[in-house]
Scaffold this motif. Structure first.
Motif, PDB file in Angstrom:
ATOM      1  N   GLU A 192      35.265  51.289  83.912  1.00  0.00           N
ATOM      2  CA  GLU A 192      34.523  50.254  84.666  1.00  0.00           C
ATOM      3  C   GLU A 192      33.371  50.871  85.426  1.00  0.00           C
ATOM      4  O   GLU A 192      32.296  50.292  85.543  1.00  0.00           O
ATOM      5  CB  GLU A 192      35.457  49.556  85.662  1.00  0.00           C
ATOM      6  CG  GLU A 192      36.285  48.452  85.040  1.00  0.00           C
ATOM      7  CD  GLU A 192      37.175  47.794  86.080  1.00  0.00           C
ATOM      8  OE1 GLU A 192      36.671  47.417  87.149  1.00  0.00           O
ATOM      9  OE2 GLU A 192      38.388  47.695  85.818  1.00  0.00           O
ATOM     10  N   ASN A 193      33.605  52.071  85.960  1.00  0.00           N
ATOM     11  CA  ASN A 193      32.582  52.751  86.742  1.00  0.00           C
ATOM     12  C   ASN A 193      31.629  53.575  85.879  1.00  0.00           C
ATOM     13  O   ASN A 193      30.992  54.509  86.353  1.00  0.00           O
ATOM     14  CB  ASN A 193      33.229  53.626  87.817  1.00  0.00           C
ATOM     15  CG  ASN A 193      34.002  52.784  88.826  1.00  0.00           C
ATOM     16  OD1 ASN A 193      33.876  51.557  88.832  1.00  0.00           O
ATOM     17  ND2 ASN A 193      34.794  53.423  89.660  1.00  0.00           N
ATOM     18  N   GLY A 194      31.574  53.232  84.589  1.00  0.00           N
ATOM     19  CA  GLY A 194      30.492  53.727  83.746  1.00  0.00           C
ATOM     20  C   GLY A 194      30.683  55.082  83.100  1.00  0.00           C
ATOM     21  O   GLY A 194      29.711  55.692  82.641  1.00  0.00           O
ATOM     22  N   MET A 195      31.935  55.540  82.971  1.00  0.00           N
ATOM     23  CA  MET A 195      32.168  56.867  82.376  1.00  0.00           C
ATOM     24  C   MET A 195      31.518  56.989  80.990  1.00  0.00           C
ATOM     25  O   MET A 195      30.893  57.999  80.672  1.00  0.00           O
ATOM     26  CB  MET A 195      33.682  57.111  82.275  1.00  0.00           C
ATOM     27  CG  MET A 195      34.060  58.437  81.664  1.00  0.00           C
ATOM     28  SD  MET A 195      35.795  58.838  81.968  1.00  0.00           S
ATOM     29  CE  MET A 195      36.627  57.728  80.858  1.00  0.00           C
ATOM     30  N   LEU A 196      31.673  55.931  80.158  1.00  0.00           N
ATOM     31  CA  LEU A 196      31.148  56.029  78.795  1.00  0.00           C
ATOM     32  C   LEU A 196      29.652  55.703  78.721  1.00  0.00           C
ATOM     33  O   LEU A 196      28.961  56.176  77.830  1.00  0.00           O
ATOM     34  CB  LEU A 196      31.953  55.122  77.854  1.00  0.00           C
ATOM     35  CG  LEU A 196      33.433  55.518  77.754  1.00  0.00           C
ATOM     36  CD1 LEU A 196      34.212  54.523  76.897  1.00  0.00           C
ATOM     37  CD2 LEU A 196      33.577  56.921  77.180  1.00  0.00           C
ATOM     38  N   VAL A 197      29.174  54.900  79.661  1.00  0.00           N
ATOM     39  CA  VAL A 197      27.719  54.655  79.733  1.00  0.00           C
ATOM     40  C   VAL A 197      27.034  55.987  80.001  1.00  0.00           C
ATOM     41  O   VAL A 197      26.025  56.334  79.382  1.00  0.00           O
ATOM     42  CB  VAL A 197      27.384  53.648  80.857  1.00  0.00           C
ATOM     43  CG1 VAL A 197      25.874  53.488  81.008  1.00  0.00           C
ATOM     44  CG2 VAL A 197      28.033  52.308  80.584  1.00  0.00           C
ATOM     45  N   ARG A 198      27.622  56.761  80.915  1.00  0.00           N
ATOM     46  CA  ARG A 198      27.088  58.088  81.244  1.00  0.00           C
ATOM     47  C   ARG A 198      27.151  59.013  80.032  1.00  0.00           C
ATOM     48  O   ARG A 198      26.198  59.684  79.691  1.00  0.00           O
ATOM     49  CB  ARG A 198      27.934  58.710  82.361  1.00  0.00           C
ATOM     50  CG  ARG A 198      27.245  58.733  83.679  1.00  0.00           C
ATOM     51  CD  ARG A 198      28.016  59.448  84.746  1.00  0.00           C
ATOM     52  NE  ARG A 198      29.442  59.525  84.625  1.00  0.00           N
ATOM     53  CZ  ARG A 198      30.309  58.680  85.183  1.00  0.00           C
ATOM     54  NH1 ARG A 198      29.872  57.662  85.905  1.00  0.00           N
ATOM     55  NH2 ARG A 198      31.603  58.846  85.039  1.00  0.00           N
ATOM     56  N   ARG A 199      28.307  58.995  79.355  1.00  0.00           N
ATOM     57  CA  ARG A 199      28.489  59.868  78.187  1.00  0.00           C
ATOM     58  C   ARG A 199      27.386  59.634  77.145  1.00  0.00           C
ATOM     59  O   ARG A 199      26.895  60.557  76.527  1.00  0.00           O
ATOM     60  CB  ARG A 199      29.867  59.591  77.554  1.00  0.00           C
ATOM     61  CG  ARG A 199      30.189  60.486  76.378  1.00  0.00           C
ATOM     62  CD  ARG A 199      31.351  59.956  75.552  1.00  0.00           C
ATOM     63  NE  ARG A 199      30.977  58.768  74.780  1.00  0.00           N
ATOM     64  CZ  ARG A 199      31.803  58.063  74.030  1.00  0.00           C
ATOM     65  NH1 ARG A 199      33.070  58.405  73.933  1.00  0.00           N
ATOM     66  NH2 ARG A 199      31.381  56.997  73.371  1.00  0.00           N
ATOM     67  N   ASP A 200      27.023  58.325  76.957  1.00  0.00           N
ATOM     68  CA  ASP A 200      26.081  57.975  75.881  1.00  0.00           C
ATOM     69  C   ASP A 200      24.658  57.753  76.376  1.00  0.00           C
ATOM     70  O   ASP A 200      23.816  57.269  75.618  1.00  0.00           O
ATOM     71  CB  ASP A 200      26.583  56.715  75.148  1.00  0.00           C
ATOM     72  CG  ASP A 200      27.856  56.998  74.360  1.00  0.00           C
ATOM     73  OD1 ASP A 200      28.138  58.195  74.102  1.00  0.00           O
ATOM     74  OD2 ASP A 200      28.570  56.051  74.020  1.00  0.00           O
ATOM     75  N   PHE A 201      24.420  58.117  77.627  1.00  0.00           N
ATOM     76  CA  PHE A 201      23.106  57.848  78.236  1.00  0.00           C
ATOM     77  C   PHE A 201      21.969  58.484  77.429  1.00  0.00           C
ATOM     78  O   PHE A 201      20.969  57.835  77.138  1.00  0.00           O
ATOM     79  CB  PHE A 201      23.110  58.384  79.675  1.00  0.00           C
ATOM     80  CG  PHE A 201      21.853  58.105  80.429  1.00  0.00           C
ATOM     81  CD1 PHE A 201      21.548  56.825  80.872  1.00  0.00           C
ATOM     82  CD2 PHE A 201      20.952  59.130  80.707  1.00  0.00           C
ATOM     83  CE1 PHE A 201      20.378  56.568  81.581  1.00  0.00           C
ATOM     84  CE2 PHE A 201      19.771  58.878  81.411  1.00  0.00           C
ATOM     85  CZ  PHE A 201      19.493  57.593  81.845  1.00  0.00           C
TER      86      PHE A 201
END
Ligand code: GAL
Length: 374
Positions: A192-201
């Protein structure tokens, strides 16, 4: 009662004229050549009095879910009788092509761009031999709704751009998140706090199950399952519908939604999705929002009646307005047959809105008179 009469009349017409006059969800749907329609995971548009239905062309046997031919198209004046227009986006023989024969092309959706006068097709693309790892959105274009479509390129959307509402503290990784065990509450919070958004940024966000929605102001959006299918992303497209504007948002973070289908009625946006169980059916979900950017309110399962908890053994793919108008919507879903994908059938049902909640009632047989009579 009235519906019964119109079904009887349509039955008599079909006997006399050999034409289809109704929808029978889950049955074999024959085209005007007498062959079961082959347009799975599809979508429908309405152009100058004609409906065009685009979908995945599946083939016999276990490998039949990969793209061996491409995207098919059927046309119809009445939504019941469909003429096969052939393969409008063909896979390529060139092994270096991203859409080489044997790749995966799923859920094709076509929209018309009023500014450029072009038909634009988006679809979920997986590269040959790479399973579902590539998670890309492919785009193709044509001058005519009947194609041929020319493949342009594919994207991992929103490379190097944070979504709307992404908190400052989420932008930098916390080292201990790497060791979180999947599906624990801590792991879900980290998603929810964006772990995968960060991973794929850096490389761009994942794009698997998807749809395209064109709003009243002609702005279009790719709505795609991202973050390992855990979160839906809503990404605005450029005016030509061929690229992304970098404006995007996350919807239902860690909610695990697939198969999004969107429509708008009386200023309210509605979305129907499924959970994530591969080719097996699960319980549909529904949402509403006053803005495409959210917040989206969860409304629960829209299906009612027998097998409602399995979306009547199907999975959503698209929702379209009859005659392109705003008041009558048809829900399209697929009953997948992974062992012989070509046998997959179609579930089309009318959508009712009750107190700003979409409702799908099972009907064995129905026709467009349903909208007048209910
Ligand atoms: C489903 C998805 C389909 C296809 C399938 C592969 O969940 O909705 O479009 O990707 O998984 O297993």
């Amino acid at each position: 009662m009235k519906l019964k009469y119109s079904i009887i009349i349509s039955f008599l017409c079909s006997l006399i004229f050999g034409q289809n006059n109704s929808f029978e969800p889950g049955k074999l749907w024959k085209d005007t050549d007498g062959v079961h329609i082959n347009a799975h995971g599809g979508g429908v548009i309405f152009v100058d009095g004609i409906y065009y239905w685009y979908g995945e062309f599946k083939t016999e046997g276990k490998g039949g879910n990969t793209a061996l031919k491409g995207v098919s198209c059927y046309s119809s004046k009445d939504l019941y009788n469909w003429h096969n227009e052939g393969i409008v986006l063909k896979v390529e023989e060139n092994l270096k092509s991203e859409i080489t024969k044997g790749c995966i092309m799923e859920r094709p959706k076509v929209v018309f761009n009023k500014k450029t006068g072009k038909y634009v097709m988006w679809f979920h693309l997986e590269l040959k031999g790479k399973g579902y790892d590539a998670a890309r959105a492919g785009v193709a274009m044509s001058d005519s709704p009947k194609g041929p479509f020319t493949y342009k390129k594919s994207y991992r959307p929103n490379k190097g751009v944070w979504p709307i509402g992404f908190k400052e503290e989420w932008k930098s990784a916390s080292a201990d998140q790497k060791n979180l065990k999947s599906w624990t509450p801590e792991w879900l919070t980290a998603i929810e706090n964006g772990m995968l958004v960060r991973r794929d940024f850096e490389k761009g966000q994942m794009s698997r199950d998807m749809t395209i929605y064109v709003d009243d102001d002609e702005k279009a959006y790719l709505i795609h399952s991202s973050e390992e299918n855990l979160t839906l992303h809503i990404s605005e497209l450029t005016d030509d519908y061929l690229d992304f504007t970098d404006k995007w948002t996350r919807m239902s973070p860690a909610g695990h939604n697939e198969a999004p289908a969107v429509f708008k009625k009386d200023g309210i946006y509605y979305m129907i999705t499924s959970g994530c169980t591969g080719w097996d059916p699960n319980e549909a979900r529904s949402f509403k929002s006053k803005s495409i950017w959210g917040p989206w309110e969860s409304l629960g399962n829209p299906c009612i009646g027998k097998d409602a908890e399995l979306t009547f053994h199907s999975q959503s793919t698209y929702i379209f307005p009859v005659l392109g108008k705003k008041d009558q919507f048809i829900f399209m879903a697929d009953r997948w047959k992974p062992d012989n994908p070509i046998d997959g059938t179609y579930i089309w049902l009318p959508i009712k809105i009750n107190k700003e909640k979409p409702i799908l009632n099972w009907l064995d047989k129905w026709n467009l008179a349903y909208f007048r009579e209910n």
